[in-house]
Design a protein around this motif. Structure first.
Motif, PDB file in Angstrom:
ATOM      1  N   TYR A  92      -7.238  -3.169   6.179  1.00 50.58           N
ATOM      2  CA  TYR A  92      -6.955  -3.527   4.812  1.00 50.58           C
ATOM      3  C   TYR A  92      -7.992  -2.675   3.933  1.00 50.58           C
ATOM      4  O   TYR A  92      -9.151  -2.790   4.143  1.00 50.58           O
ATOM      5  CB  TYR A  92      -7.257  -5.245   4.316  1.00 50.58           C
ATOM      6  N   TYR A  93      -7.448  -1.773   3.066  1.00 52.76           N
ATOM      7  CA  TYR A  93      -8.256  -1.039   2.509  1.00 52.76           C
ATOM      8  C   TYR A  93      -8.440  -1.877   0.966  1.00 52.76           C
ATOM      9  O   TYR A  93      -7.504  -1.826   0.013  1.00 52.76           O
ATOM     10  CB  TYR A  93      -7.361   0.296   1.881  1.00 52.76           C
ATOM     11  N   ASP A  94      -9.669  -2.426   0.755  1.00 49.39           N
ATOM     12  CA  ASP A  94      -9.783  -3.240  -0.221  1.00 49.39           C
ATOM     13  C   ASP A  94      -9.962  -2.847  -1.534  1.00 49.39           C
ATOM     14  O   ASP A  94      -9.297  -3.439  -2.448  1.00 49.39           O
ATOM     15  CB  ASP A  94     -11.299  -4.121   0.111  1.00 49.39           C
ATOM     16  N   GLN A  95     -10.356  -1.417  -1.652  1.00 51.33           N
ATOM     17  CA  GLN A  95     -10.117  -0.988  -3.126  1.00 51.33           C
ATOM     18  C   GLN A  95      -8.740  -0.665  -3.412  1.00 51.33           C
ATOM     19  O   GLN A  95      -8.832  -0.470  -4.751  1.00 51.33           O
ATOM     20  CB  GLN A  95     -11.172   0.427  -3.155  1.00 51.33           C
ATOM     21  N   LEU A  96      -7.968  -0.174  -2.632  1.00 47.22           N
ATOM     22  CA  LEU A  96      -6.774   0.137  -2.962  1.00 47.22           C
ATOM     23  C   LEU A  96      -5.778  -1.296  -2.695  1.00 47.22           C
ATOM     24  O   LEU A  96      -4.922  -1.045  -3.191  1.00 47.22           O
ATOM     25  CB  LEU A  96      -6.389   1.002  -1.859  1.00 47.22           C
ATOM     26  N   LYS A  97      -6.379  -2.000  -2.249  1.00 43.43           N
ATOM     27  CA  LYS A  97      -5.430  -3.328  -2.188  1.00 43.43           C
ATOM     28  C   LYS A  97      -4.381  -3.386  -1.312  1.00 43.43           C
ATOM     29  O   LYS A  97      -3.204  -3.395  -1.584  1.00 43.43           O
ATOM     30  CB  LYS A  97      -5.130  -4.016  -3.511  1.00 43.43           C
ATOM     31  N   LEU A  98      -4.509  -2.494  -0.313  1.00 39.53           N
ATOM     32  CA  LEU A  98      -3.320  -1.969   0.616  1.00 39.53           C
ATOM     33  C   LEU A  98      -3.584  -2.360   2.196  1.00 39.53           C
ATOM     34  O   LEU A  98      -4.555  -1.972   2.842  1.00 39.53           O
ATOM     35  CB  LEU A  98      -3.235  -0.548   0.435  1.00 39.53           C
ATOM     36  N   TRP A  99      -2.732  -2.985   2.707  1.00 38.15           N
ATOM     37  CA  TRP A  99      -2.523  -3.598   4.069  1.00 38.15           C
ATOM     38  C   TRP A  99      -1.522  -2.440   4.864  1.00 38.15           C
ATOM     39  O   TRP A  99      -0.652  -1.933   4.538  1.00 38.15           O
ATOM     40  CB  TRP A  99      -2.096  -4.756   4.322  1.00 38.15           C
ATOM     41  N   LYS A 100      -2.316  -2.008   5.991  1.00 36.32           N
ATOM     42  CA  LYS A 100      -1.505  -1.170   6.921  1.00 36.32           C
ATOM     43  C   LYS A 100      -1.415  -1.978   8.416  1.00 36.32           C
ATOM     44  O   LYS A 100      -2.515  -2.260   9.145  1.00 36.32           O
ATOM     45  CB  LYS A 100      -2.090   0.020   7.247  1.00 36.32           C
ATOM     46  N   LEU A 101      -0.298  -2.316   8.611  1.00 40.49           N
ATOM     47  CA  LEU A 101       0.047  -3.209  10.158  1.00 40.49           C
ATOM     48  C   LEU A 101       0.766  -2.407  10.821  1.00 40.49           C
ATOM     49  O   LEU A 101       1.863  -1.684  10.629  1.00 40.49           O
ATOM     50  CB  LEU A 101       0.935  -4.370   9.650  1.00 40.49           C
TER      51      LEU A 101
END
Length: 208
Positions: A92-101
């Protein structure tokens, strides 16, 4: 002899080994056996269950790492379960608000839809799921699979391109009579990339 011994001692050098790990690879927090609730704007939205949770704010972009797998439970505003998400590995890239699963990604919602793939992105800014690898969507009425997938967070409106599908008898006739407000999926049939001169595209909209 004593003079030679003192000279040898004065010439001794200190040998320092290189660091085992790079500084930016070290997590600032590591938690084990996590079962916690996550809120958004004061409303509880998710439950996260994981064996290990690493937080790294030094690497760019900063990230949370779930190298032992992760399980999400999604809630609506009344705290009713909307669905489940699980994966073997997640970032989870918290600054980008992006999850990679990645690795055996699986989603199931309250409508009986089951999504599976080996990789899925979850964009918290656009509130969308998307994947550029083979994906499979199974509902009580049909099965769709393709190499591109995009959906809203509730898995009620989704697109599968370069797809193949199987449908129950009479489901297409039923779809024609359904109203436009019902959840729907879209299957797009495209020509192979080796034939760019073919510009004809067929798009089928299916409404459960």
């Amino acid at each position: 002899m004593l003079t030679a011994l003192l000279t040898a001692c004065s010439e001794a050098q200190e040998h320092t080994a290189a660091a085992i790990l790079d500084r930016d690879s070290v997590s600032v927090m590591t938690s084990y056996g996590v079962n916690t609730l996550i809120s958004d704007s004061g409303v509880i939205k998710y439950r996260i269950v994981t064996e290990r949770w690493d937080v790294n704010t030094i690497r760019q972009p900063s990230r949370w790492e779930f190298m032992k797998g992760v399980f999400f439970e999604q809630f609506d505003e009344q705290f009713h379960t909307e669905g489940y998400i699980q994966a073997d590995t997640a970032w989870y890239y918290d600054q980008l608000k992006l999850w990679k699963l990645r690795g055996r990604v699986r989603i199931r919602n309250v409508n009986g839809l089951v999504y599976t793939s080996e990789e899925l992105y979850w964009d918290g800014l656009s509130h969308e799921f998307y994947s550029n690898v083979f994906s499979r969507v199974v509902t009580p009425e049909r099965t769709l699979q393709g190499t591109y997938f995009r959906s809203d967070e509730h898995m009620t409106h989704y697109v599968v391109s370069n797809s193949k599908g199987s449908f129950t008898t009479g489901s297409m006739d039923k779809d024609k009579d359904s109203n436009d407000n019902a959840p729907k999926d879209t299957a797009q049939q495209q020509q192979p990339p080796m034939r760019p001169q073919a510009v004809k595209h067929a798009k089928t909209t299916i409404t459960p």
